[in-house]
Design a protein around this motif. Sequence first.
Motif, mmCIF file in Angstrom:
data_model
loop_
_atom_site.group_PDB
_atom_site.id
_atom_site.type_symbol
_atom_site.label_atom_id
_atom_site.label_comp_id
_atom_site.label_asym_id
_atom_site.label_seq_id
_atom_site.Cartn_x
_atom_site.Cartn_y
_atom_site.Cartn_z
ATOM 1 N N HIS A 6 0.853 -1.202 0.000
ATOM 2 C CA HIS A 6 0.000 0.000 0.000
ATOM 3 C C HIS A 6 0.884 1.246 0.000
ATOM 4 O O HIS A 6 0.644 2.200 -0.734
ATOM 5 C CB HIS A 6 -0.897 0.031 1.242
ATOM 6 C CG HIS A 6 -2.060 -0.915 1.176
ATOM 7 N ND1 HIS A 6 -3.052 -0.808 0.231
ATOM 8 C CD2 HIS A 6 -2.396 -1.977 1.947
ATOM 9 C CE1 HIS A 6 -3.948 -1.774 0.420
ATOM 10 N NE2 HIS A 6 -3.569 -2.492 1.449
ATOM 11 N N LYS A 42 -10.971 6.541 3.000
ATOM 12 C CA LYS A 42 -10.357 5.396 2.311
ATOM 13 C C LYS A 42 -9.058 4.876 2.950
ATOM 14 O O LYS A 42 -8.003 4.842 2.295
ATOM 15 C CB LYS A 42 -10.098 5.753 0.836
ATOM 16 C CG LYS A 42 -11.344 6.211 0.101
ATOM 17 C CD LYS A 42 -11.234 6.003 -1.372
ATOM 18 C CE LYS A 42 -12.474 6.387 -2.151
ATOM 19 N NZ LYS A 42 -13.742 6.467 -1.473
ATOM 20 N N SER A 82 -14.101 -9.417 10.205
ATOM 21 C CA SER A 82 -15.343 -8.672 9.905
ATOM 22 C C SER A 82 -15.047 -7.379 9.148
ATOM 23 O O SER A 82 -15.771 -7.014 8.227
ATOM 24 C CB SER A 82 -16.063 -8.307 11.200
ATOM 25 O OG SER A 82 -16.646 -9.420 11.745
ATOM 26 N N MET A 84 -12.479 -6.749 7.213
ATOM 27 C CA MET A 84 -12.074 -7.079 5.836
ATOM 28 C C MET A 84 -13.290 -7.438 4.992
ATOM 29 O O MET A 84 -13.412 -7.042 3.843
ATOM 30 C CB MET A 84 -11.059 -8.236 5.840
ATOM 31 C CG MET A 84 -9.706 -7.776 6.346
ATOM 32 S SD MET A 84 -8.558 -9.126 6.643
ATOM 33 C CE MET A 84 -8.093 -9.586 5.009
ATOM 34 N N HIS A 85 -14.194 -8.184 5.599
ATOM 35 C CA HIS A 85 -15.377 -8.639 4.888
ATOM 36 C C HIS A 85 -16.298 -7.470 4.557
ATOM 37 O O HIS A 85 -16.781 -7.316 3.439
ATOM 38 C CB HIS A 85 -16.094 -9.669 5.772
ATOM 39 C CG HIS A 85 -17.266 -10.297 5.116
ATOM 40 N ND1 HIS A 85 -18.542 -10.070 5.529
ATOM 41 C CD2 HIS A 85 -17.358 -11.119 4.057
ATOM 42 C CE1 HIS A 85 -19.368 -10.732 4.762
ATOM 43 N NE2 HIS A 85 -18.682 -11.381 3.863
ATOM 44 N N LYS A 86 -16.540 -6.585 5.537
ATOM 45 C CA LYS A 86 -17.518 -5.510 5.317
ATOM 46 C C LYS A 86 -16.973 -4.403 4.419
ATOM 47 O O LYS A 86 -17.667 -3.899 3.553
ATOM 48 C CB LYS A 86 -17.951 -4.924 6.661
ATOM 49 C CG LYS A 86 -18.947 -3.758 6.510
ATOM 50 C CD LYS A 86 -19.583 -3.387 7.819
ATOM 51 C CE LYS A 86 -20.176 -2.008 7.817
ATOM 52 N NZ LYS A 86 -21.541 -1.902 7.365
ATOM 53 N N TYR A 87 -15.717 -4.006 4.657
ATOM 54 C CA TYR A 87 -15.222 -2.808 3.967
ATOM 55 C C TYR A 87 -14.278 -3.121 2.795
ATOM 56 O O TYR A 87 -13.913 -2.213 2.043
ATOM 57 C CB TYR A 87 -14.482 -1.896 4.947
ATOM 58 C CG TYR A 87 -15.349 -1.394 6.092
ATOM 59 C CD1 TYR A 87 -16.412 -0.523 5.856
ATOM 60 C CD2 TYR A 87 -15.091 -1.775 7.403
ATOM 61 C CE1 TYR A 87 -17.198 -0.060 6.904
ATOM 62 C CE2 TYR A 87 -15.868 -1.317 8.457
ATOM 63 C CZ TYR A 87 -16.918 -0.458 8.198
ATOM 64 O OH TYR A 87 -17.690 0.001 9.233
ATOM 65 N N GLY A 88 -13.831 -4.366 2.723
ATOM 66 C CA GLY A 88 -12.879 -4.698 1.663
ATOM 67 C C GLY A 88 -11.544 -3.998 1.837
ATOM 68 O O GLY A 88 -10.854 -3.711 0.858
ATOM 69 N N VAL A 89 -11.180 -3.696 3.067
ATOM 70 C CA VAL A 89 -9.850 -3.119 3.332
ATOM 71 C C VAL A 89 -9.051 -4.146 4.133
ATOM 72 O O VAL A 89 -9.610 -5.106 4.659
ATOM 73 C CB VAL A 89 -9.922 -1.791 4.129
ATOM 74 C CG1 VAL A 89 -10.751 -0.754 3.412
ATOM 75 C CG2 VAL A 89 -10.447 -2.020 5.543
ATOM 76 N N ASP A 90 -7.752 -3.933 4.224
ATOM 77 C CA ASP A 90 -6.943 -4.870 4.996
ATOM 78 C C ASP A 90 -7.039 -4.562 6.482
ATOM 79 O O ASP A 90 -7.182 -3.401 6.874
ATOM 80 C CB ASP A 90 -5.484 -4.806 4.523
ATOM 81 C CG ASP A 90 -5.337 -5.462 3.171
ATOM 82 O OD1 ASP A 90 -5.654 -6.659 3.080
ATOM 83 O OD2 ASP A 90 -4.956 -4.776 2.206
#
Length: 317
Positions: A6, A42, A82, A84-90
Amino acid sequence: MKVCDHINEAKDTLISYEVLPPLKGGRMKDIFNMLDPLMEFKPPFIDVTYHRQEIVFNQRESGYYEKVSIRKRPGTVGICASIMHKYGVDAVPHLICGGFTKEETEDALIDLAFLGINNVLALRGDARKAEDRFLPEKGGHKYAVDLVQQMEKMNRGEYLDPNLANAAPTEFCIGVAGYPEKHFEAPNFDTDLMYLKEKVDAGADYIVTQMFFDNNKYFEFVDKCRAVGINVPIIPGIKPVTRKSQLSGIPRKFFINFPPDFVKAMSTAKTREDIKQVGIEWCIAQSKELKERGAPVLHYYTMGDTDTILKILKDVY
Ligand code: FAD
């Protein structure tokens, strides 16, 4: 994606947050409610702290005391998954040496790898409240560097069992803690720096600093790190002060100093709102300067205070 990737791919200073698991009995929804408004900025990754068990003594009806081990804030790994799953961030779980044998550490790391969590902040942890110094678990690690070494070995496919054939190498990006104002146990700054270098030489990919309120401490720290050959990214940890009581509470807990100008501004503020405003403005000024001078990431210790972090970020970005 790895924290270092990143950073390498970023064109500007990134933002990240640190969140604490709620007290036992709390809800994941509380974490989401806190994070939802902050996702506008973000963050490519979010850290979740880890909290060791504490020993407490409960009095029984007979009058005798029963020794009980309790964990007040469990759930670090579940929260990471959770997020990672909800927001698609690491998500970056913190993993500590305290309370873990090496085998338990290995098992925890295997769980993380299976969940696709490839970033970990590797820490020693503090002494338990009832103990006057950090005591490792029997068969556990004494210093964060030992944990880094174990992770690095797993990244090479080397697990604890020497007879394990063809073990899958993990892909951990390893963060470690750094202290611009020295770790409180270290006899002096240079010794602490030497141990920080050991962590990096052992395989740490980046450093996150303890909070500081004088940016010069961070800039000097980065210069000193570079001078001894520490070349990994150094992420500044930032925390807004919102209450006068923190002027003594934060130095007591985190062993850092407040600059005189800041203390003066806080002391002259009259109302709660004024005090909060001073803390927010200070944090904005710190953030803007760090960004201007090329800090890779601004890492905010949120402590669950979404509104304050939002005000700061709306001004900085
Ligand atoms: P280490 O790097 O092991 O250093 C500890 C002390 O030992 C230092 O004084 C160092 O100079 C010295 N030392 C290091 N190596 C050696 C050696 N080989 N021989 C002799 N001395 C040595 N704590 C939690 O419990 N949970 C968290 O989630 C958490 N998150 C944190 C996040 C950040 C960004 C920071 C800065 C701290 C966090 N902490 C957390 C607190 C941390 O666990 C404490 O500050 C702890 O006292 C030190 O951890 P460390 O990983 O820096 O330890």
